[in-house]
Scaffold this motif. Sequence first.
Motif, PDB file in Angstrom:
ATOM      1  N   UNK A  61       0.836  -1.208   0.000  1.00 18.86           N
ATOM      2  CA  UNK A  61       0.000   0.000   0.000  1.00 18.86           C
ATOM      3  C   UNK A  61       0.871   1.259   0.000  1.00 18.86           C
ATOM      4  N   UNK A  62       2.016   1.197   0.681  1.00 18.55           N
ATOM      5  CA  UNK A  62       2.909   2.372   0.719  1.00 18.55           C
ATOM      6  C   UNK A  62       3.467   2.654  -0.675  1.00 18.55           C
ATOM      7  N   UNK A  81      -3.919   0.269 -10.263  1.00 22.22           N
ATOM      8  CA  UNK A  81      -3.994  -0.078  -8.835  1.00 22.22           C
ATOM      9  C   UNK A  81      -5.413  -0.584  -8.559  1.00 22.22           C
ATOM     10  N   UNK A  82      -5.500  -1.847  -8.174  1.00 27.18           N
ATOM     11  CA  UNK A  82      -6.825  -2.447  -7.946  1.00 27.18           C
ATOM     12  C   UNK A  82      -7.113  -2.536  -6.445  1.00 27.18           C
ATOM     13  N   UNK A  83      -8.312  -2.129  -6.067  1.00 26.78           N
ATOM     14  CA  UNK A  83      -8.783  -2.299  -4.685  1.00 26.78           C
ATOM     15  C   UNK A  83     -10.027  -3.176  -4.749  1.00 26.78           C
ATOM     16  N   UNK A  91      -0.544  -3.053  -8.863  1.00 30.62           N
ATOM     17  CA  UNK A  91      -0.741  -3.272  -7.425  1.00 30.62           C
ATOM     18  C   UNK A  91      -2.154  -3.786  -7.239  1.00 30.62           C
ATOM     19  N   UNK A  92      -2.279  -4.908  -6.536  1.00 24.21           N
ATOM     20  CA  UNK A  92      -3.616  -5.408  -6.214  1.00 24.21           C
ATOM     21  C   UNK A  92      -3.749  -5.401  -4.699  1.00 24.21           C
ATOM     22  N   UNK A  93      -4.592  -4.489  -4.205  1.00 24.33           N
ATOM     23  CA  UNK A  93      -4.735  -4.316  -2.757  1.00 24.33           C
ATOM     24  C   UNK A  93      -6.032  -4.999  -2.339  1.00 24.33           C
ATOM     25  N   UNK A  94      -5.902  -6.117  -1.630  1.00 25.28           N
ATOM     26  CA  UNK A  94      -7.090  -6.873  -1.251  1.00 25.28           C
ATOM     27  C   UNK A  94      -7.606  -6.350   0.082  1.00 25.28           C
ATOM     28  N   UNK A 153      -9.347   5.415   1.413  1.00 30.08           N
ATOM     29  CA  UNK A 153      -8.881   6.579   2.196  1.00 30.08           C
ATOM     30  C   UNK A 153      -7.393   6.499   2.530  1.00 30.08           C
ATOM     31  N   UNK A 154      -6.900   5.301   2.820  1.00 36.47           N
ATOM     32  CA  UNK A 154      -5.457   5.175   3.106  1.00 36.47           C
ATOM     33  C   UNK A 154      -4.623   5.576   1.896  1.00 36.47           C
ATOM     34  N   UNK A 155      -5.093   5.182   0.713  1.00 40.02           N
ATOM     35  CA  UNK A 155      -4.339   5.482  -0.516  1.00 40.02           C
ATOM     36  C   UNK A 155      -4.324   6.971  -0.837  1.00 40.02           C
ATOM     37  N   UNK A 156      -5.439   7.658  -0.538  1.00 41.25           N
ATOM     38  CA  UNK A 156      -5.593   9.027  -1.027  1.00 41.25           C
ATOM     39  C   UNK A 156      -5.266  10.108  -0.004  1.00 41.25           C
ATOM     40  N   UNK A 157      -5.091   9.702   1.274  1.00 41.08           N
ATOM     41  CA  UNK A 157      -4.798  10.736   2.287  1.00 41.08           C
ATOM     42  C   UNK A 157      -3.308  11.019   2.372  1.00 41.08           C
TER      43      UNK A 157
END
Length: 236
Positions: A2-3, A206-208, A221-224, A232-236
């Motif tokens: 995620x980072x 980037x997939x969520x 990046x595939x964020x499960x 919110x973690x990605x965009x803040x």
Amino acid sequence: MIEQAKTIIQAATRIVSFSGAGLSAESGISTFRDAQTGGMWAKHDPMRLASPQGFEEDPKLVIQWYGQRRKDIAAAVPNQAHCALAARSDIINVTQNVDDLLHRAGAAQIIELHGTIARDRCHSSCGFNEAVPMNDPPVLRDCPNCGSQLRPAVVWFGESLPTDAWDKAERACSDCDVLLVIGTSAAVYPAAGLIALAKSAGAKIIIVNTQTSDASHLADFELLGKASEVVPQLLH
Ligand code: BJW
Ligand code: ZN
């Protein structure tokens, strides 16, 4: 993971979000294809409820079903994922969702590929199209323009996507640094083809999603995880 994805987003100047039903799942709106969590197509035949033929065979059934969905959507509120996207007015939101939750979250740029449940249009495409109060009782109505029948202004199977929305979405996806793919099975075309289009134009994908999808092979990046937690973690 995620980072690293966050670093890519922070360096990007053109970000497009491509969303599906999973974006609104935590607002209590059912998805379509999650058999385990009660996706709508596990309980209902999409060809009876979301095709022109289904409407022509039993218009009252279709109107009733959309009436209930309108009520469910009216009772829902945007979740943290809608709000995080809306807080970034530079993000172009290409969505397959017909709900109005991105609008109500205050998103500035929204492209609705599959129309909107908040309006009715003429089934004979005479051009009549009007907003409908979401809690109105579901009644089959005649088109005041041409006498045909009115139906929700959404895109059903076998129908073309609105040309203007499609053109804008193609432009946005072929001209972005990052495509954030949120909560979609990527099973429905032509919408899902936008992911490969963005990838081939050089965007990072980037997939969520809570699980893998038909677009997993395209992901950088595939964020499960749940959209309301990861976005919110990605965009803040
Ligand atoms: C979470 C989460 C959380 C859960 N956090 N994630 C064969 C091959 C290719 C194409 C076709 C084919 N046969 C037919 C076609 C064409 C057809 C199609 O693609 N069919 C496929 C299903 C095979 N496409 C069309 O018909 C389109 N039109 C078209 O092609 O026109 C040309 C044409 C003209 C004439 C003749 C033939 C073609 C139109 C498609 C319209 C789709 N309409 C719907 C209904 C809209 C109205 C309504 O809402 O009632 O749109 S169907 C439904 O699917 C809805 C959605 O927008 C769309 C996409 O679904 P989405 O959003 O991806 O939801 P799900 O449920 O699939 O996935 C949810 C995801 O979220 C999952 O991955 C979960 O894991 C995840 N998730 N909780 C993060 N908390
Ligand atoms: Zn009409």
